[in-house]
Scaffold this motif. Structure first.
Motif, PDB file in Angstrom:
ATOM      1  N   GLU A 184       0.856  -1.179   0.000  1.00 50.60           N
ATOM      2  CA  GLU A 184       0.000   0.000   0.000  1.00 50.60           C
ATOM      3  C   GLU A 184       0.894   1.232   0.000  1.00 50.60           C
ATOM      4  N   ILE A 185       0.394   2.317  -0.536  1.00 51.92           N
ATOM      5  CA  ILE A 185       1.162   3.560  -0.580  1.00 51.92           C
ATOM      6  C   ILE A 185       1.517   3.997   0.842  1.00 51.92           C
ATOM      7  N   GLY A 186       2.799   4.286   1.052  1.00 58.50           N
ATOM      8  CA  GLY A 186       3.287   4.742   2.347  1.00 58.50           C
ATOM      9  C   GLY A 186       3.679   3.644   3.308  1.00 58.50           C
ATOM     10  N   GLU A 187       3.429   2.381   2.958  1.00 63.03           N
ATOM     11  CA  GLU A 187       3.782   1.262   3.839  1.00 63.03           C
ATOM     12  C   GLU A 187       5.141   0.710   3.466  1.00 63.03           C
ATOM     13  N   SER A 188       5.781   0.098   4.453  1.00 62.90           N
ATOM     14  CA  SER A 188       7.007  -0.653   4.187  1.00 62.90           C
ATOM     15  C   SER A 188       6.760  -2.104   4.600  1.00 62.90           C
ATOM     16  N   PRO A 189       7.432  -3.038   3.975  1.00 58.40           N
ATOM     17  CA  PRO A 189       7.174  -4.447   4.298  1.00 58.40           C
ATOM     18  C   PRO A 189       7.734  -4.826   5.670  1.00 58.40           C
ATOM     19  N   PRO A 190       7.102  -5.777   6.351  1.00 57.37           N
ATOM     20  CA  PRO A 190       7.652  -6.255   7.621  1.00 57.37           C
ATOM     21  C   PRO A 190       9.025  -6.880   7.361  1.00 57.37           C
ATOM     22  N   GLY A 191       9.981  -6.591   8.215  1.00 58.33           N
ATOM     23  CA  GLY A 191      11.324  -7.139   8.047  1.00 58.33           C
ATOM     24  C   GLY A 191      12.211  -6.316   7.133  1.00 58.33           C
ATOM     25  N   TRP A 192      11.731  -5.160   6.725  1.00 58.33           N
ATOM     26  CA  TRP A 192      12.519  -4.316   5.832  1.00 58.33           C
ATOM     27  C   TRP A 192      13.732  -3.802   6.571  1.00 58.33           C
ATOM     28  N   GLU A 193      14.910  -3.897   5.954  1.00 61.91           N
ATOM     29  CA  GLU A 193      16.156  -3.489   6.605  1.00 61.91           C
ATOM     30  C   GLU A 193      16.730  -2.204   6.014  1.00 61.91           C
ATOM     31  N   ALA A 194      15.904  -1.398   5.420  1.00 65.66           N
ATOM     32  CA  ALA A 194      16.289  -0.091   4.887  1.00 65.66           C
ATOM     33  C   ALA A 194      17.129  -0.164   3.621  1.00 65.66           C
ATOM     34  N   SER A 195      17.148  -1.286   2.940  1.00 64.98           N
ATOM     35  CA  SER A 195      17.832  -1.307   1.645  1.00 64.98           C
ATOM     36  C   SER A 195      16.784  -1.211   0.540  1.00 64.98           C
ATOM     37  N   ILE A 196      17.126  -0.436  -0.464  1.00 67.37           N
ATOM     38  CA  ILE A 196      16.231  -0.246  -1.599  1.00 67.37           C
ATOM     39  C   ILE A 196      17.043  -0.456  -2.864  1.00 67.37           C
ATOM     40  N   ASP A 197      16.452  -1.121  -3.824  1.00 72.31           N
ATOM     41  CA  ASP A 197      17.080  -1.323  -5.122  1.00 72.31           C
ATOM     42  C   ASP A 197      16.005  -1.066  -6.171  1.00 72.31           C
ATOM     43  N   ALA A 198      16.423  -0.869  -7.381  1.00 71.45           N
ATOM     44  CA  ALA A 198      15.464  -0.652  -8.462  1.00 71.45           C
ATOM     45  C   ALA A 198      16.002  -1.308  -9.715  1.00 71.45           C
ATOM     46  N   GLY A 199      15.106  -1.772 -10.540  1.00 73.53           N
ATOM     47  CA  GLY A 199      15.517  -2.402 -11.781  1.00 73.53           C
ATOM     48  C   GLY A 199      14.307  -2.786 -12.607  1.00 73.53           C
ATOM     49  N   GLU A 200      14.583  -3.414 -13.715  1.00 75.94           N
ATOM     50  CA  GLU A 200      13.527  -3.876 -14.613  1.00 75.94           C
ATOM     51  C   GLU A 200      12.867  -5.100 -13.987  1.00 75.94           C
ATOM     52  N   ALA A 201      11.594  -4.971 -13.657  1.00 78.73           N
ATOM     53  CA  ALA A 201      10.858  -6.045 -12.991  1.00 78.73           C
ATOM     54  C   ALA A 201      10.026  -6.819 -13.992  1.00 78.73           C
ATOM     55  N   LEU A 202      10.104  -8.134 -13.904  1.00 78.36           N
ATOM     56  CA  LEU A 202       9.268  -9.027 -14.702  1.00 78.36           C
ATOM     57  C   LEU A 202       8.359  -9.770 -13.737  1.00 78.36           C
ATOM     58  N   PHE A 203       7.042  -9.565 -13.876  1.00 77.63           N
ATOM     59  CA  PHE A 203       6.042 -10.221 -13.049  1.00 77.63           C
ATOM     60  C   PHE A 203       5.404 -11.327 -13.873  1.00 77.63           C
ATOM     61  N   LEU A 204       5.337 -12.529 -13.329  1.00 75.70           N
ATOM     62  CA  LEU A 204       4.642 -13.648 -13.965  1.00 75.70           C
ATOM     63  C   LEU A 204       3.559 -14.115 -12.995  1.00 75.70           C
ATOM     64  N   ALA A 205       2.306 -14.080 -13.430  1.00 76.71           N
ATOM     65  CA  ALA A 205       1.184 -14.492 -12.588  1.00 76.71           C
ATOM     66  C   ALA A 205       0.593 -15.787 -13.132  1.00 76.71           C
ATOM     67  N   TYR A 206       0.524 -16.783 -12.257  1.00 71.73           N
ATOM     68  CA  TYR A 206      -0.025 -18.093 -12.604  1.00 71.73           C
ATOM     69  C   TYR A 206      -1.225 -18.385 -11.702  1.00 71.73           C
ATOM     70  N   PRO A 207      -2.445 -17.917 -12.069  1.00 74.43           N
ATOM     71  CA  PRO A 207      -3.619 -18.164 -11.226  1.00 74.43           C
ATOM     72  C   PRO A 207      -3.909 -19.650 -11.014  1.00 74.43           C
ATOM     73  N   ASP A 208      -3.650 -20.465 -12.037  1.00 73.05           N
ATOM     74  CA  ASP A 208      -3.908 -21.896 -11.898  1.00 73.05           C
ATOM     75  C   ASP A 208      -2.977 -22.562 -10.890  1.00 73.05           C
ATOM     76  N   ARG A 209      -1.839 -21.982 -10.639  1.00 69.33           N
ATOM     77  CA  ARG A 209      -0.870 -22.498  -9.660  1.00 69.33           C
ATOM     78  C   ARG A 209      -0.922 -21.729  -8.347  1.00 69.33           C
ATOM     79  N   GLY A 210      -1.511 -20.512  -8.392  1.00 63.66           N
ATOM     80  CA  GLY A 210      -1.603 -19.701  -7.192  1.00 63.66           C
ATOM     81  C   GLY A 210      -0.335 -18.955  -6.833  1.00 63.66           C
ATOM     82  N   TRP A 211       0.482 -18.614  -7.840  1.00 63.88           N
ATOM     83  CA  TRP A 211       1.750 -17.947  -7.562  1.00 63.88           C
ATOM     84  C   TRP A 211       1.934 -16.693  -8.405  1.00 63.88           C
ATOM     85  N   LEU A 212       2.482 -15.670  -7.759  1.00 65.26           N
ATOM     86  CA  LEU A 212       3.010 -14.490  -8.426  1.00 65.26           C
ATOM     87  C   LEU A 212       4.515 -14.548  -8.194  1.00 65.26           C
ATOM     88  N   VAL A 213       5.286 -14.611  -9.270  1.00 63.33           N
ATOM     89  CA  VAL A 213       6.744 -14.640  -9.150  1.00 63.33           C
ATOM     90  C   VAL A 213       7.300 -13.403  -9.841  1.00 63.33           C
TER      91      VAL A 213
END
Length: 169
Positions: A99-128
């Protein structure tokens, strides 16, 4: 320069050249070993496929093509430049999964950025998710949630410019 100084200079020059001849091949061998060590870290494609079929989704050890070969073409896929939050366990959470303004639990203050590839498999129940071809995030979701994400991507794509839709080099 005297004859004596010239002799010393030639000896020093010969010593340096001799050293270069001895260390040159050693450097080449070391470079080769480093390259091989880098390749050893990634399992073979067949091994990756086996792990994916067994739901052993090990971060940083799987390639996108292994998922496609093991599970087929994803129902939804998206590629975009994305910031990621680095967690202590080595995973990287894409900004879009928070959500906007939230940070993930366990975040250690490192941030990186790059080209992200999202693959969604609803039949398997996974977002990779891959960042710059490295497997950095996985999330088990319901098929309904994955279809919702896919529909949101399709809706967002309607408003992307042609420049944004072109694949990056």
């Amino acid at each position: 320069m005297s004859a004596r100084e010239a002799g010393r200079a030639k000896k020093s020059e010969a010593f340096v050249k001799g050293r270069a001849v001895r260390f040159g091949p050693a450097l080449i061998v070391m470079a080769g070993l480093c390259v091989m060590a880098g390749c050893i870290g990634m399992p073979s494609l067949a091994e990756q496929e086996r792990k994916i079929r067994n739901n052993e989704l090990t971060l940083r050890k799987l390639e996108p093509r292994a998922f496609v070969r093991a599970w087929g073409t994803p129902t939804y896929q998206r590629m975009e430049f994305m910031p990621f939050f680095g967690l202590k366990d080595g995973s990287m959470v894409p900004r879009s999964r928070l959500e906007i303004g939230e940070s993930p639990p366990g975040w250690e203050a490192s941030i990186d950025a790059g080209e992200a590839l999202f693959l969604a498999y609803p039949d398997r129940g996974w977002l990779v998710v891959f960042m710059d071809e490295v497997f950095v995030y996985r999330e088990e979701l319901s098929a309904d949630k994955l279809h919702e994400i896919g529909r949101a991507w399709a809706h967002e794509d309607k408003f992307r410019t042609k420049i944004e839709q072109q694949p990056s080099p």
